[in-house]
Design an enzyme around this catalytic site. Structure first.
Site, PDB file in Angstrom:
ATOM      1  N   HIS A 280       0.831  -1.208   0.000  1.00 21.87           N
ATOM      2  CA  HIS A 280       0.000   0.000   0.000  1.00 21.87           C
ATOM      3  C   HIS A 280       0.867   1.260   0.000  1.00 21.87           C
ATOM      4  O   HIS A 280       0.531   2.244   0.653  1.00 21.87           O
ATOM      5  CB  HIS A 280      -0.941   0.006   1.212  1.00 21.87           C
ATOM      6  N   ASP A 343      -0.652  -4.974   5.932  1.00 19.90           N
ATOM      7  CA  ASP A 343      -1.671  -5.829   5.320  1.00 19.90           C
ATOM      8  C   ASP A 343      -1.417  -6.038   3.830  1.00 19.90           C
ATOM      9  O   ASP A 343      -0.735  -5.243   3.179  1.00 19.90           O
ATOM     10  CB  ASP A 343      -3.061  -5.209   5.510  1.00 19.90           C
ATOM     11  N   GLU A 344      -1.994  -7.113   3.332  1.00 21.38           N
ATOM     12  CA  GLU A 344      -2.145  -7.374   1.888  1.00 21.38           C
ATOM     13  C   GLU A 344      -0.857  -7.198   1.074  1.00 21.38           C
ATOM     14  O   GLU A 344      -0.856  -6.508   0.064  1.00 21.38           O
ATOM     15  CB  GLU A 344      -3.228  -6.454   1.300  1.00 21.38           C
ATOM     16  N   VAL A 345       0.217  -7.820   1.515  1.00 23.27           N
ATOM     17  CA  VAL A 345       1.467  -7.751   0.771  1.00 23.27           C
ATOM     18  C   VAL A 345       1.541  -8.986  -0.114  1.00 23.27           C
ATOM     19  O   VAL A 345       1.611 -10.107   0.384  1.00 23.27           O
ATOM     20  CB  VAL A 345       2.664  -7.719   1.733  1.00 23.27           C
TER      21      VAL A 345
END
Ligand code: TNX
Length: 534
Positions: A280, A343-345
């Protein structure tokens, strides 16, 4: 436990009536049923016999303590009373100011020994001398929010709406109240769409009305970097210039951010800054080529995909950058928390991710701050002070049960950016459709089996802003569900069946309307109309 001893006020008032005729006191404007509209529900509420406390030309507010925090809360109370009645209620300060018992008074008492917890309060509104007692100014302030909800909705108008002066009365109650959880949070994503200082202040005002105390600001994401960092000026000079859909974006100067921190602190709300990393991060990668593994700056991004960006975890400059960012923001936010996202890597190996998070954790600790990360960080070695924020409904619960501390934001209950139902024009639906009842009817203690009760700090409701381009949009998704989550975090589980909540929620409509809040009129809630004053 809830102990609502519902004395039938009318009958008691009748029994207490003196036999000799006397001038009748003006009828109080608030029936005792008004006490049913306190939201979040107080831990204990007892209706007392009698007419309650008149707010008239004689009424005074007293702060028995000269503590500046307590005096500020007393002044806030006087302002509310003024708005409700048009009467400039004086504030007197110090132990000698105690009212003499012949005039109506509300006395605020700061008592560090009171057995009601750090944020608890006791409010007794028996005439003529009402008292509000707490251990801290924050506790007093929560008591004032309760008084606010006992006053008529028109006290929320900035402008005078009805003929004044118009004496009012607080119903006679004894409330002993304290929050279930210490962490009663909301999160606003100012990265996907930018929100101005005034927008965030309005968000804070709505939180304060519901006794919430942590505002998590998601300050950077792929689409924008929203806070000035003096050592890395291009983050805002380049990385803040757009947002989802390609609009102008924006950012806060350090002075503006500091002003926000103190605006929140005045309302007993702690700002929790988040810079999401290592994923992100496209806005940072677009601002500085050196943060990319190939040394080349990325183009800016205005879409809504996730998972494609990551800082170059093998370069030392990445950690110098993080150290500067944590240092500057940590100093402005005045601690004690720094949220690192995590998050969300999707572009790193598990080993790369783990060593990145652990190295960043030591940077955060070196600045004297407590690290918070989204629930993916539960798979790394966490320090005893670190905090995991649970969001994925399908996250590995065994990892979460071992987390040193937990904030609960299960996306299928607490995500305010989920649609209410299939027809909701705004919002997403990847986690669930979340009607008001499902945002409300859950027990934080049951979300992570095996997590020790002491590890659960509390609850937080995030609102992600992919689909919300204005505060009006944000309000439509957050209200009434923010009120539901506030009660999940504050009120004892046993004190909050859906049916009583529904009625209390419906009773907020006139107040929210007076405040100009754009709330969703859920068909499941009996919304009250705006009665004219009687
Ligand atoms: C997941 S929640 C995300 C965000 C999105 C959100 C939309 C989390 C830690 N990551 O990047 O904005 O879903 O609901």
């Amino acid at each position: 436990m809830l102990a609502v001893a519902l004395i039938v006020t009318g009958a008691c008032a009748h029994a207490a009536k003196p036999k000799t005729p006397q001038a009748q006191p003006p009828a109080p404007q608030l029936a005792s049923s008004s006490t049913a509209a306190i939201l979040p529900a107080p831990a204990q509420l007892t209706d007392l016999p009698g007419d309650g406390l008149p707010i008239n030309a004689q009424t005074v507010v007293v702060s028995a303590s000269t503590d500046p925090g307590a005096v500020r809360v007393a002044e806030a109370l006087a302002l509310l009373l003024k708005r409700a009645t048009g009467i400039a209620v004086p504030v007197k300060t110090g132990p000698a100011a105690a009212a003499d018992g012949r005039i109506p008074s509300i006395t605020l008492i700061l008592d560090p020994e009171a057995a009601i917890g750090d944020e608890g309060y006791q409010l007794v509104t028996a005439a003529p001398a009402a008292t509000l007692k707490a251990r801290t100014p924050a506790g007093l302030s929560y008591g004032v929010q309760t008084i606010r909800q006992l006053l008529p909705y028109w006290s929320e108008y900035e402008a005078v709406m009805f003929q004044q002066p118009r004496p009012a009365a607080l119903p006679a109650v004894n409330i002993v109240d304290a929050p279930r959880y210490a962490w009663r949070g909301a999160m606003l994503d100012v990265a996907r769409h930018f929100f101005t200082l005034e927008d965030v202040e309005r968000f804070i005002d709505i939180m304060a009305l519901h006794k919430m105390n942590r505002l998590h600001l998601h300050l950077a994401d792929d689409q924008g970097w929203r806070i000035e960092i003096s050592k890395w000026p291009d983050l805002t000079a380049k990385g803040a210039l757009t947002q989802v859909g390609g609009g102008r974006g924006g950012s806060y100067t350090q002075a503006q951010f500091a002003a926000l921190v103190s605006y929140a602190a005045d309302r007993f709300i702690t700002i929790v800054p988040e810079i999401d990393m290592p994923g992100h991060t496209n806005a940072a990668l677009a601002s500085y080529g050196e943060l990319n593994c190939d040394g080349r700056a990325k183009p800016v991004f205005t879409g809504t995909d996730v998972g494609f960006s990551a800082l170059c975890v093998d370069k030392d400059v990445t950690y110098r950058f993080i150290d500067d960012v944590v240092g500057e923001i940590g100093a402005l936010a005045k601690g004690p928390y720094f949220h690192v996202g995590g998050d969300e890597v999707k572009t790193l190996t598990a080993a790369q991710y783990k060593s990145f998070v652990e190295r960043v954790q030591s940077i955060v600790q070196a600045h004297g701050l407590q690290m918070i990360g989204w629930d993916e960080v539960a798979a790394t070695s966490l320090a005893p002070a670190s905090i995991v924020q649970h969001w994925r409904p399908d996250a590995a619960k065994a990892d979460l049960a071992r987390a040193p501390h937990l904030i609960l934001s299960p996306a299928d209950r607490a995500y305010l950016d989920m649609k209410y139902d299939r027809d909701t024009a705004l919002g997403l639906n990847w986690a669930a459709l979340i009607p008001v009842r499902s945002a409300y009817e859950w027990d934080p203690a049951a979300i992570v089996p095996g997590a020790p009760a002491a590890a659960i700090l509390g609850v937080e409701a995030p609102i992600w802003s992919e689909t919300t381009a204005s505060m009006r949009d944000v309000e439509f998704l957050m209200m009434p569900r923010l009120a539901a989550i506030a009660e999940v975090a504050w009120s004892p589980q046993a004190a909050r069946p859906w049916d009583t909540f529904r009625a209390r929620l419906g009773a907020q409509a006139p107040r929210w309307t007076a405040l100009g809040i754009n709330f969703y009129r859920s068909p499941d809630v009996p919304w009250k109309g705006m009665d004219a004053p009687r």
